[in-house]
Design a protein around this motif. Sequence first.
Motif, mmCIF file in Angstrom:
data_model
loop_
_atom_site.group_PDB
_atom_site.id
_atom_site.type_symbol
_atom_site.label_atom_id
_atom_site.label_comp_id
_atom_site.label_asym_id
_atom_site.label_seq_id
_atom_site.Cartn_x
_atom_site.Cartn_y
_atom_site.Cartn_z
ATOM 1 N N MET A 1 0.608 -1.247 0.039
ATOM 2 C CA MET A 1 0.056 -0.021 0.020
ATOM 3 C C MET A 1 0.992 1.201 -0.056
ATOM 4 O O MET A 1 1.822 1.344 0.838
ATOM 5 C CB MET A 1 -0.792 0.110 1.355
ATOM 6 C CG MET A 1 -1.582 1.292 1.514
ATOM 7 S SD MET A 1 -2.464 1.342 2.865
ATOM 8 C CE MET A 1 -3.547 0.152 3.017
ATOM 9 N N THR A 2 0.356 2.236 -0.885
ATOM 10 C CA THR A 2 1.268 3.689 -0.689
ATOM 11 C C THR A 2 0.356 4.763 -0.249
ATOM 12 O O THR A 2 -0.799 4.843 -0.927
ATOM 13 C CB THR A 2 1.725 3.993 -2.429
ATOM 14 O OG1 THR A 2 2.576 3.067 -2.878
ATOM 15 C CG2 THR A 2 2.421 5.220 -2.264
ATOM 16 N N ILE A 3 0.560 5.059 0.738
ATOM 17 C CA ILE A 3 -0.170 6.374 1.424
ATOM 18 C C ILE A 3 0.694 7.573 0.844
ATOM 19 O O ILE A 3 1.938 7.568 1.461
ATOM 20 C CB ILE A 3 -0.338 6.207 2.838
ATOM 21 C CG1 ILE A 3 -0.904 4.901 3.208
ATOM 22 C CG2 ILE A 3 -1.064 7.385 3.360
ATOM 23 C CD1 ILE A 3 -1.004 4.720 4.658
ATOM 24 N N SER A 4 -0.019 8.783 0.115
ATOM 25 C CA SER A 4 0.735 9.686 -0.389
ATOM 26 C C SER A 4 0.041 10.797 0.568
ATOM 27 O O SER A 4 -1.034 11.104 0.598
ATOM 28 C CB SER A 4 0.590 9.823 -1.951
ATOM 29 O OG SER A 4 1.341 8.927 -2.418
ATOM 30 N N ILE A 5 1.048 11.789 1.181
ATOM 31 C CA ILE A 5 0.527 12.858 2.020
ATOM 32 C C ILE A 5 1.332 14.214 1.206
ATOM 33 O O ILE A 5 2.489 14.222 1.186
ATOM 34 C CB ILE A 5 1.250 12.777 3.282
ATOM 35 C CG1 ILE A 5 1.004 11.329 4.171
ATOM 36 C CG2 ILE A 5 0.616 13.990 4.155
ATOM 37 C CD1 ILE A 5 -0.548 11.078 4.209
ATOM 38 N N GLY A 6 0.166 15.020 0.748
ATOM 39 C CA GLY A 6 0.828 16.152 -0.168
ATOM 40 C C GLY A 6 0.665 17.462 0.695
ATOM 41 O O GLY A 6 -0.284 17.788 1.484
ATOM 42 N N CYS A 7 1.473 18.497 0.526
ATOM 43 C CA CYS A 7 1.467 19.793 0.713
ATOM 44 C C CYS A 7 1.892 20.553 -0.278
ATOM 45 O O CYS A 7 2.089 19.989 -1.330
ATOM 46 C CB CYS A 7 2.126 20.287 2.154
ATOM 47 S SG CYS A 7 4.015 20.047 2.009
ATOM 48 N N THR A 8 2.388 21.795 -0.287
ATOM 49 C CA THR A 8 2.509 22.451 -1.437
ATOM 50 C C THR A 8 3.867 22.157 -1.929
ATOM 51 O O THR A 8 3.828 21.886 -3.166
ATOM 52 C CB THR A 8 2.518 24.257 -1.035
ATOM 53 O OG1 THR A 8 1.590 24.645 -0.754
ATOM 54 C CG2 THR A 8 2.667 25.064 -2.327
ATOM 55 N N GLY A 9 4.865 22.085 -1.401
ATOM 56 C CA GLY A 9 6.128 21.781 -1.954
ATOM 57 C C GLY A 9 6.882 20.717 -1.529
ATOM 58 O O GLY A 9 7.890 20.048 -1.978
ATOM 59 N N GLY A 10 6.166 19.857 -0.477
ATOM 60 C CA GLY A 10 6.685 18.459 -0.285
ATOM 61 C C GLY A 10 7.972 18.800 0.763
ATOM 62 O O GLY A 10 8.739 17.689 0.848
#
Length: 303
Positions: free
Chosen positions: A255-264
């Motif tokens: 499983m891949t959980i991706s957590i995003g903000c503006t610039g990482g």
Amino acid sequence: MPGDAPPDGRSPLTVLFVAGMSGAGRSTAANVLEDDGWYVADNVPPTLISTMIDLVRESDPDISRLAMVIRASDETIGRQLDDVRKALEASGARTKVLFLDASDHILVRRFEQVRRRHPLQGGETLVDGIARERAILAPIKSAADLVVETSALTAAKLREVVEGVYPHQADNRLSVAVQSFGFKYGLPIDSDLVADVRFLPNPHWVPELREQNGRDAHVRDYVLGQDGATRLVELYLDLVDLVSTGYLREGKRYMTISIGCTGGKHRSVAISEEIGRRLRTQTSSDGAPRFDVRVIHRDLGRE
């Protein structure tokens, strides 16, 4: 059923087909798998795969994990691979397809950097060769169990992803990759779950935090101290608990959980680290870890 022990008493066989665009990381993936104990064969024609597997198993009956690197040959390769998978699963083997992809722009740049011709280029342009290969491999990509987009991945980060495709141990743990990213660089296409943490105040606008990142204690404490941050982490842990049960039941172990903000750089990194930390503390009824956890920061270090 696929994955049942063969009648001759040998270990159940898993065959992982590694396919994808030339320049997208097939060789890197093959090297990682070989380092992790897989028997790896490169560029085996689909018509010879079954014969080769029989020869390998005869020479070493204890081999239970084989990786076959598949390269584009002609328009029939998708159908041939499908036939091979059906035959293997009918014999009791478990088969999976890992497909590595990258954007045309990135592939062109990679070929130009190493000054190599594309294997399907012929007398035409590099772009023509890439287009021909993409068309040939389209059926394999559509049937793949996991597609990894490598445009934004370094070799080291690709290694982390590939190592999580199957746990090294023969157990029932789910391998979880928690990946931070920046929306400004694009959404990771290999995500199973995505969280947008741009609703949290951005440490970029705090002068003393701007040059730090989410792995630094001051940034971590700032992010996790905001209203809603801890609640988001708890909700995602509940979601992983729910989804992971179904994944294991259906035979999916990654499983891949991706957590995003503006610039990482700040918020997504801090939240990813916290989710990863908490997942590592979870245990099964026998006290063993529930998850094999890797935390990846896709865009950390970008300008």
